[in-house]
Design an enzyme around this catalytic site. Structure first.
Site, PDB file in Angstrom:
ATOM      1  N   ASP A 209       9.177   3.138  -1.548  1.00 47.37           N
ATOM      2  CA  ASP A 209       8.414   4.004  -0.747  1.00 47.37           C
ATOM      3  C   ASP A 209       8.685   3.578   1.031  1.00 47.37           C
ATOM      4  O   ASP A 209       8.551   2.467   1.384  1.00 47.37           O
ATOM      5  CB  ASP A 209       7.072   3.221  -0.834  1.00 47.37           C
ATOM      6  CG  ASP A 209       5.896   3.939  -0.056  1.00 47.37           C
ATOM      7  OD1 ASP A 209       4.609   3.628  -0.208  1.00 47.37           O
ATOM      8  OD2 ASP A 209       6.229   4.756   0.852  1.00 47.37           O
TER       9      ASP A 209
ATOM     10  N   TYR B  77       0.752  -1.303   0.007  1.00 49.11           N
ATOM     11  CA  TYR B  77      -0.113  -0.233  -0.078  1.00 49.11           C
ATOM     12  C   TYR B  77       0.856   1.199   0.137  1.00 49.11           C
ATOM     13  O   TYR B  77       1.943   1.356   0.689  1.00 49.11           O
ATOM     14  CB  TYR B  77      -0.914  -0.051   1.235  1.00 49.11           C
ATOM     15  CG  TYR B  77      -1.731   1.179   1.270  1.00 49.11           C
ATOM     16  CD1 TYR B  77      -1.487   2.289   2.528  1.00 49.11           C
ATOM     17  CD2 TYR B  77      -2.845   1.456   0.598  1.00 49.11           C
ATOM     18  CE1 TYR B  77      -2.098   3.243   2.579  1.00 49.11           C
ATOM     19  CE2 TYR B  77      -3.561   2.744   0.775  1.00 49.11           C
ATOM     20  CZ  TYR B  77      -3.168   3.309   1.712  1.00 49.11           C
ATOM     21  OH  TYR B  77      -4.107   4.740   1.764  1.00 49.11           O
TER      22      TYR B  77
ATOM     23  N   LYS C 127       5.064   9.370   8.178  1.00 48.73           N
ATOM     24  CA  LYS C 127       5.369   8.962   9.642  1.00 48.73           C
ATOM     25  C   LYS C 127       6.187   9.423  10.584  1.00 48.73           C
ATOM     26  O   LYS C 127       6.287  10.575  11.030  1.00 48.73           O
ATOM     27  CB  LYS C 127       5.158   7.403   9.467  1.00 48.73           C
ATOM     28  CG  LYS C 127       3.923   6.938   8.517  1.00 48.73           C
ATOM     29  CD  LYS C 127       3.893   5.419   8.627  1.00 48.73           C
ATOM     30  CE  LYS C 127       2.707   4.855   7.752  1.00 48.73           C
ATOM     31  NZ  LYS C 127       1.440   4.770   8.240  1.00 48.73           N
TER      32      LYS C 127
HETATM   33  P1  KE4 Z   1      -0.706   8.704   4.319  1.00 51.04           P
HETATM   34  O1  KE4 Z   1      -1.141   9.269   3.291  1.00 51.04           O
HETATM   35  O2  KE4 Z   1      -1.559   7.455   5.120  1.00 51.04           O
HETATM   36  O3  KE4 Z   1       0.157   9.343   5.468  1.00 51.04           O
HETATM   37  O4  KE4 Z   1       0.394   7.397   3.761  1.00 51.04           O
HETATM   38  C1  KE4 Z   1       0.102   6.708   2.965  1.00 51.04           C
HETATM   39  C2  KE4 Z   1       1.499   5.253   3.007  1.00 51.04           C
HETATM   40  C3  KE4 Z   1       2.066   5.362   2.094  1.00 51.04           C
HETATM   41  N1  KE4 Z   1       3.106   4.330   2.167  1.00 51.04           N
HETATM   42  C4  KE4 Z   1       3.072   3.476   3.025  1.00 51.04           C
HETATM   43  C5  KE4 Z   1       4.236   2.109   2.873  1.00 51.04           C
HETATM   44  C6  KE4 Z   1       2.078   3.412   3.997  1.00 51.04           C
HETATM   45  O5  KE4 Z   1       2.129   2.459   4.919  1.00 51.04           O
HETATM   46  C7  KE4 Z   1       1.115   4.368   4.078  1.00 51.04           C
HETATM   47  C8  KE4 Z   1       0.009   4.444   5.126  1.00 51.04           C
HETATM   48  N2  KE4 Z   1       0.001   3.291   6.134  1.00 51.04           N
HETATM   49  C9  KE4 Z   1      -1.229   2.955   6.635  1.00 51.04           C
HETATM   50  C10 KE4 Z   1      -1.082   1.994   7.786  1.00 51.04           C
HETATM   51  N3  KE4 Z   1      -0.936   0.644   7.111  1.00 51.04           N
HETATM   52  C11 KE4 Z   1      -1.743   4.241   7.398  1.00 51.04           C
HETATM   53  C12 KE4 Z   1      -2.967   4.061   8.262  1.00 51.04           C
HETATM   54  C13 KE4 Z   1      -4.453   4.499   7.511  1.00 51.04           C
HETATM   55  O6  KE4 Z   1      -4.616   4.372   6.345  1.00 51.04           O
HETATM   56  O7  KE4 Z   1      -5.097   4.985   8.509  1.00 51.04           O
END
Ligand code: KE4
Length: 426
Positions: free
Chosen positions: A238, A143, A266
């Site tokens: 990523d 993801y 993060k």
């Molecule tokens: P955000 O747009 O949520 O800040 O980041 C997206 C993203 C991009 N790349 C990786 C590897 C990520 O894990 C994420 C977001 N991770 C999720 C947890 N699995 C965020 C939690 C959520 O979607 O509420």
């Protein structure tokens, strides 16, 4: 009498889709009522009913120092007192760019944004603009945020173009994304053999954390690097989740692979909204206002968020920080495995730096298919039993977990003891 969590959830569902501002928080994968948190301190969070939990989600990774770290809160307070946002350059953004490029030597230039999604969306557009190509390769189960090109599932055949995995994503766009199997070197080579000249970029979680935790096979990342170099495709790591989480130089430092672009999020915001993308200067020079690839953001580089990120990054550079974090993660996974083995529950777990995976399966999975083979019902049963005991894990069998510097040996030992009791009653 319903709990305050239940009362808030009922109110929330009237005005917020699913009652949450991000789907995974709704507990739909595990069932039950999501916990509304009122406060956090160190390794613990407290919900609106006053119940305390040892937290292994840590806001999905950012809280590597634990909740409300005094030095991070002080930095946020000091920055806020100077003004919340200017929409103009600030000194903090220069310090942040210099620090990120110093800590991750593969970053020659970097642009701050406000989320991981913005970082990956921008990096993909940049790779397409730089290469003049359209085709993007990603991997099933990884993801990278919710921009349209990434909400795509594998086509009918492994080498056929993608189909939308979400409503609202045009089929015409999804067909520019090829979805392959993580850790499948042969499939990756075949895709390059078939589509090489059309491939703009490969984007990968160098340690996968969104299909539970899947470690890369050593040859997988190297093959990706070699194929991208041979075919003129941009390799995007990523590291939104792995950056400064699995080690001081992220997964690229752990595995010794140099990506062309890296995305971050993060940890670099310390709990405040900060994302970033960066890499080779000749690629980053294509970004507006220098070049033709447009990207922008009202709150990009926000001074209060950057203050939280700077304070966090400075603290995790301390001597022995990652050695201690990795020890705590291993203490947890070793303890959970020992507790499950003692009661003959099919279970395994693994840790990489400050992140971990746990699986109701006898062997740690190495692919998306093997993750799907895990006993999801057993996970959900474990999740709720541990939640009742005051230990909060990610509310999904398909998420990684996170340990912080505030998780002491004793705190982790308390979680292991609770798991032992759960497995004893299994
Ligand atoms: P955000 O747009 O949520 O800040 O980041 C997206 C993203 C991009 N790349 C990786 C590897 C990520 O894990 C994420 C977001 N991770 C999720 C947890 N699995 C965020 C939690 C959520 O979607 O509420």
């Amino acid at each position: 009498m319903s709990s305050r969590n239940q009362q808030l959830f009922e109110r929330a569902q009237r005005y917020i889709p699913g009652g949450v501002n991000s789907p995974v928080r709704a507990f739909r994968s595990v069932g039950g009522t999501p916990r509304f948190f009122a406060s956090g301190s160190g390794a613990r969070v407290v919900d609106v009913d006053g119940k305390s939990y040892v937290d292994y989600v840590g806001s999905w990774g950012p809280l590597i120092l634990g909740h409300a770290h005094p030095e991070v809160v002080a930095a946020v307070r000091a920055a806020a007192l100077q003004g919340l946002s200017f929409g103009a350059p600030t000194a903090g953004e220069v310090e942040m760019a210099e620090l990120l490029c110093e800590m991750l030597p593969t970053l020659e230039m970097v642009r701050l944004v406000s989320s991981g999604t913005e970082a990956t969306m921008s990096a993909i557009r940049l790779a397409r603009g730089f290469s003049g190509r359209d085709l993007l390769i990603k991997f099933e189960g990884c993801y990278h945020g919710h921009s349209d090109s990434l909400l795509v599932k594998a086509g009918s055949g492994m080498l056929t173009f993608g189909n939308p995995s979400s409503g609202g994503v045009p089929t015409d766009l999804a067909r520019h994304t090829l979805v392959l199997d993580y850790n499948d070197c042969a499939g990756l080579a075949a895709a390059f053999a078939e589509h090489g000249p059309q491939i703009a970029a490969v984007i990968v979680e160098p340690v996968a954390g969104n299909m539970n935790l899947i470690a890369p096979q050593p040859a997988f990342l190297q093959a990706m690097r070699d194929l991208c170099t041979a075919h003129g495709a941009v390799l995007i790591f990523d590291e939104v989740m792995t950056g400064f989480r699995v080690g001081v130089r992220g997964a690229q430092g752990l595995y010794g692979i140099t990506p062309d672009l890296t995305t971050l999020g993060k940890v670099i915001g310390g709990g405040m909204p900060v994302g970033a993308f960066g890499g080779r200067r000749e690629i980053m020079a294509m970004i507006a206002p220098l070049g033709p690839v447009y990207q922008a953001g009202t709150l990009s580089g926000n001074p209060v968020a950057v203050a939280a990120g700077l304070a966090t990054l400075q603290l995790l550079r301390g001597a022995g920080f990652y050695e201690s974090l990795a020890q705590r993660s291993r203490q947890l996974t070793d303890g959970l495995v020992a507790a499950a083995d003692k009661h003959r529950v099919p279970f395994c777990a693994q840790a990489i730096g400050g992140m971990f995976g746990m699986y109701f399966r006898s062997q740690c999975p190495q692919s998306y298919a093997e993750v799907m083979d895990c006993d999801k019902d057993a996970f959900n049963r474990f999740f709720h039993a541990m939640l009742d005991a005051g230990h909060y894990f990610a509310p999904s069998a398909f998420e990684a977990g996170f340990v912080s510097a505030a998780h002491s040996e004793d705190v982790i030992a308390s979680t292991i003891a609770a798991a032992e009791a759960v497995f004893n009653a299994w």
